[in-house]
Design a protein around this motif. Structure first.
Motif, PDB file in Angstrom:
ATOM      1  N   GLY A  83      30.461 -28.708   4.915  1.00 22.43           N
ATOM      2  CA  GLY A  83      30.194 -29.896   3.959  1.00 22.43           C
ATOM      3  C   GLY A  83      31.167 -30.333   2.950  1.00 22.43           C
ATOM      4  O   GLY A  83      31.118 -31.128   2.239  1.00 22.43           O
ATOM      5  N   ARG A  85      34.423 -30.830   2.926  1.00 23.28           N
ATOM      6  CA  ARG A  85      35.322 -31.938   3.375  1.00 23.28           C
ATOM      7  C   ARG A  85      34.526 -33.215   3.248  1.00 23.28           C
ATOM      8  O   ARG A  85      35.151 -34.243   2.669  1.00 23.28           O
ATOM      9  CB  ARG A  85      35.852 -31.836   4.711  1.00 23.28           C
ATOM     10  CG  ARG A  85      36.688 -33.015   5.258  1.00 23.28           C
ATOM     11  CD  ARG A  85      37.177 -32.727   6.498  1.00 23.28           C
ATOM     12  NE  ARG A  85      37.889 -33.842   7.182  1.00 23.28           N
ATOM     13  CZ  ARG A  85      37.280 -34.891   7.781  1.00 23.28           C
ATOM     14  NH1 ARG A  85      36.035 -34.794   8.295  1.00 23.28           N
ATOM     15  NH2 ARG A  85      38.173 -35.910   8.153  1.00 23.28           N
ATOM     16  N   ASP A  86      33.263 -33.283   3.599  1.00 19.81           N
ATOM     17  CA  ASP A  86      32.567 -34.450   3.564  1.00 19.81           C
ATOM     18  C   ASP A  86      32.337 -34.899   2.209  1.00 19.81           C
ATOM     19  O   ASP A  86      32.270 -35.986   1.621  1.00 19.81           O
ATOM     20  CB  ASP A  86      31.230 -34.411   4.237  1.00 19.81           C
ATOM     21  CG  ASP A  86      31.377 -34.304   5.606  1.00 19.81           C
ATOM     22  OD1 ASP A  86      32.292 -34.665   6.251  1.00 19.81           O
ATOM     23  OD2 ASP A  86      30.437 -33.642   6.486  1.00 19.81           O
ATOM     24  N   VAL A  87      31.983 -33.977   1.204  1.00 18.16           N
ATOM     25  CA  VAL A  87      31.960 -34.328  -0.085  1.00 18.16           C
ATOM     26  C   VAL A  87      33.185 -34.998  -0.673  1.00 18.16           C
ATOM     27  O   VAL A  87      33.102 -35.913  -1.469  1.00 18.16           O
ATOM     28  CB  VAL A  87      31.545 -33.116  -1.083  1.00 18.16           C
ATOM     29  CG1 VAL A  87      31.695 -33.432  -2.360  1.00 18.16           C
ATOM     30  CG2 VAL A  87      29.967 -32.458  -0.812  1.00 18.16           C
ATOM     31  N   LEU A  89      35.516 -36.676   0.966  1.00 17.92           N
ATOM     32  CA  LEU A  89      35.650 -37.810   1.376  1.00 17.92           C
ATOM     33  C   LEU A  89      34.592 -38.900   0.924  1.00 17.92           C
ATOM     34  O   LEU A  89      35.086 -40.215   0.428  1.00 17.92           O
ATOM     35  CB  LEU A  89      35.518 -37.874   2.875  1.00 17.92           C
ATOM     36  CG  LEU A  89      36.813 -36.932   3.630  1.00 17.92           C
ATOM     37  CD1 LEU A  89      36.379 -37.099   4.993  1.00 17.92           C
ATOM     38  CD2 LEU A  89      38.090 -37.889   3.244  1.00 17.92           C
ATOM     39  N   LYS A  90      33.368 -38.605   0.327  1.00 16.39           N
ATOM     40  CA  LYS A  90      32.484 -39.479  -0.233  1.00 16.39           C
ATOM     41  C   LYS A  90      32.956 -39.587  -1.662  1.00 16.39           C
ATOM     42  O   LYS A  90      32.874 -40.756  -1.928  1.00 16.39           O
ATOM     43  CB  LYS A  90      31.306 -38.651  -0.082  1.00 16.39           C
ATOM     44  CG  LYS A  90      30.415 -38.646   1.137  1.00 16.39           C
ATOM     45  CD  LYS A  90      29.078 -38.087   1.234  1.00 16.39           C
ATOM     46  CE  LYS A  90      28.662 -37.795   2.465  1.00 16.39           C
ATOM     47  NZ  LYS A  90      26.984 -37.420   2.532  1.00 16.39           N
ATOM     48  N   VAL A 112      41.704 -33.992   4.337  1.00 17.88           N
ATOM     49  CA  VAL A 112      41.672 -35.020   3.234  1.00 17.88           C
ATOM     50  C   VAL A 112      42.730 -35.429   2.702  1.00 17.88           C
ATOM     51  O   VAL A 112      43.106 -35.855   1.839  1.00 17.88           O
ATOM     52  CB  VAL A 112      41.028 -34.298   2.034  1.00 17.88           C
ATOM     53  CG1 VAL A 112      39.723 -33.999   2.444  1.00 17.88           C
ATOM     54  CG2 VAL A 112      41.715 -32.855   1.767  1.00 17.88           C
ATOM     55  N   ASP A 116      42.962 -39.746   6.367  1.00 15.67           N
ATOM     56  CA  ASP A 116      41.789 -39.311   6.467  1.00 15.67           C
ATOM     57  C   ASP A 116      40.890 -40.218   5.413  1.00 15.67           C
ATOM     58  O   ASP A 116      39.657 -40.707   5.583  1.00 15.67           O
ATOM     59  CB  ASP A 116      41.345 -37.759   6.113  1.00 15.67           C
ATOM     60  CG  ASP A 116      42.387 -37.055   7.243  1.00 15.67           C
ATOM     61  OD1 ASP A 116      41.718 -36.940   8.380  1.00 15.67           O
ATOM     62  OD2 ASP A 116      43.064 -36.304   6.482  1.00 15.67           O
ATOM     63  N   MET A 120      38.265 -44.020   5.357  1.00 14.35           N
ATOM     64  CA  MET A 120      37.003 -44.034   4.247  1.00 14.35           C
ATOM     65  C   MET A 120      36.991 -45.060   3.669  1.00 14.35           C
ATOM     66  O   MET A 120      35.930 -45.905   3.215  1.00 14.35           O
ATOM     67  CB  MET A 120      36.402 -42.538   3.751  1.00 14.35           C
ATOM     68  CG  MET A 120      36.242 -41.575   4.944  1.00 14.35           C
ATOM     69  SD  MET A 120      34.656 -41.808   5.559  1.00 14.35           S
ATOM     70  CE  MET A 120      33.590 -41.493   4.268  1.00 14.35           C
ATOM     71  N   GLU A 393      19.849 -31.796  -1.368  1.00 13.81           N
ATOM     72  CA  GLU A 393      21.225 -31.696  -0.860  1.00 13.81           C
ATOM     73  C   GLU A 393      22.067 -31.067  -1.536  1.00 13.81           C
ATOM     74  O   GLU A 393      22.968 -30.266  -0.948  1.00 13.81           O
ATOM     75  CB  GLU A 393      21.529 -33.204  -0.706  1.00 13.81           C
ATOM     76  CG  GLU A 393      20.653 -33.775   0.493  1.00 13.81           C
ATOM     77  CD  GLU A 393      21.046 -35.271   0.680  1.00 13.81           C
ATOM     78  OE1 GLU A 393      20.829 -35.913   1.830  1.00 13.81           O
ATOM     79  OE2 GLU A 393      21.151 -36.062  -0.310  1.00 13.81           O
ATOM     80  N   LEU A 397      24.409 -27.517  -0.304  1.00 11.11           N
ATOM     81  CA  LEU A 397      25.794 -27.432  -0.525  1.00 11.11           C
ATOM     82  C   LEU A 397      26.190 -26.268  -1.158  1.00 11.11           C
ATOM     83  O   LEU A 397      27.139 -25.335  -0.896  1.00 11.11           O
ATOM     84  CB  LEU A 397      26.400 -28.816  -1.267  1.00 11.11           C
ATOM     85  CG  LEU A 397      26.259 -29.946  -0.089  1.00 11.11           C
ATOM     86  CD1 LEU A 397      26.732 -31.232  -0.867  1.00 11.11           C
ATOM     87  CD2 LEU A 397      27.449 -29.896   1.129  1.00 11.11           C
TER      88      LEU A 397
END
Length: 413
Positions: A83, A85-87, A89-90, A112, A116, A120, A393, A397
């Protein structure tokens, strides 16, 4: 005042560490940008514990950290945890700028990198501040200020024959690179207003420093030699300029032109040197005449205090200044008159410290008040909540080891 801060509304994801990158983003924040500082869980960014009092260092508020991170929202993140990397990118998708200063390829391997993030956020301005850039024989070499000072040729002209090459007293190449990166980002943001497109900026520390050394580069290529160790020799080469001992300290004088040199010798009562005062070019006087000038100036300046000479030469329109310590000039009324100091509150201190900020003022906007620098992860929950993540959530994390901060659950075993 006619408007708000020039970068108001600009959002920065600051994934940089140590000095150059954080200094760049801090300059942008002083002009109105808002920044989220990403720190690695269990990281070792030594500036949090460098500089300032022992109490500040113990709290992770070392002077080297506090001086360029006030007002940034600090989060703790592990890009390698589920999770994480997703954070990132968000966060990047919600920002206008990403700043990073890892070695080339590191961010790409973590998923990232520029490509990448661009996937996004197509109009992202992504700034990679590196030691030497992504190509060339030094590309993968680690770089700190001291190394870049040596590699760039800066140390080869700093010092004397007795001392040998020396580094400058502050990490100048970090700050040069930081200012260069801030300028690059500001230019990219301006271009984005016209084109709607982002870009990938690459700011090598070495290139940033070399950009300040153009005249020396021309010397090296056209004279067949370098200037070498300069010591306190003036840039102009004038024998009527330099650093001199006084009764109580030191004085710097730069009588670079014939007119300045004439005014100088008159103010010093050295009328016998006036016929030589027109010879301010490096090779205008014989060695014997230069030695005569040097002896007379040395003898004369030792008769009064540095401040007395500063005032006397200033009255004669000769550029001169007492060599001051940093504390002395911070307390000087000239510094207050320039409006270049900001009040920085720090934990445990009753009164704020005076912190040099932007090196310019504007009649269109007022300086941004500083808030106390944050502890590691202090804003993790608030920043993630701002992305729309629920409390559950965010806690999940944290248990996965992707994020951390005060009030968040520990990583699950």
């Amino acid at each position: 005042m006619t408007g708000g801060l020039p970068l108001s509304g600009v959002r920065i994801l600051d994934a940089s560490h140590v000095l150059a990158g954080p200094f760049a983003t801090y300059q942008l924040c002083l002009m109105g940008a808002d920044a989220v500082r990403v720190e690695r869980i269990g990281g070792d960014d030594f500036v949090r514990h460098h500089g300032g009092s022992a109490e500040l260092r113990t709290q992770g508020m070392g002077g080297s950290f506090a001086a360029q991170n006030a007002g940034k929202a600090c989060i703790l993140l592990d890009l390698k945890a589920p999770g994480g990397r997703d954070v990132f990118l968000k966060l990047a998708a919600a920002c206008d700028v990403v700043m990073e200063n890892y070695r080339p390829g590191v961010m790409d391997r973590l998923g990232v990198g520029y490509a990448d993030v661009k996937a996004m956020k197509p109009d992202i301005v992504y700034c990679s501040l590196t030691g030497y850039g992504p190509q060339g024989p030094f590309a993968d070499a680690p770089a700190y200020d001291h190394i870049v000072q040596g590699v760039s040729g800066l140390m080869s002209m700093t010092g004397t024959k007795d001392s040998g090459p020396q580094r400058m007293g502050l990490p100048i190449t970090d700050y040069i690179a930081g200012l260069t990166a801030a300028l690059a980002v500001a230019g990219a943001l301006h271009q984005k207003r016209a084109t709607g497109e982002g870009q990938h900026l690459v700011v090598p520390m070495l290139a940033s420093v070399l950009a300040f050394m153009g005249s020396y580069a021309i010397d090296a290529q056209t004279l067949g030699r370098e200037r070498g160790l300069q010591g306190n020799a003036p840039f102009s080469g004038s024998p009527f300029a330099g650093r001199f001992d006084t009764v109580d300290g030191h004085l710097v004088v730069t009588a670079n032109t014939a007119a300045q040199a004439v005014r100088m010798v008159r103010a010093l009562g050295l009328a016998d040197l006036e016929p030589l005062a027109a010879g301010t070019a490096p090779d205008a006087l014989s060695e014997a005449d230069r030695a005569r000038v040097a002896e007379a100036l040395d003898r004369t300046f030792r008769t009064r205090t540095a401040l007395e000479w500063e005032e006397a030469l200033g009255a004669a329109a000769v550029p001169a200044g007492k060599v001051r310590g940093l504390g002395e000039i911070l307390a000087h009324p000239q510094t207050a008159a320039m409006g270049c100091l900001d009040d920085l509150p720090l934990p445990g201190l009753e009164d704020p410290v005076k912190l040099p900020g932007l090196g310019f003022t504007s009649d269109a906007w007022t300086r941004r008040p500083l808030s106390e620098p944050e502890a590691p992860g202090q804003s993790t929950r608030d920043v993630l909540a701002g992305l729309g993540l629920s409390r559950r959530e965010i806690d999940d994390l944290a248990r996965a080891g992707a994020v951390a901060g005060p009030g968040l659950p520990p990583r699950s075993a």
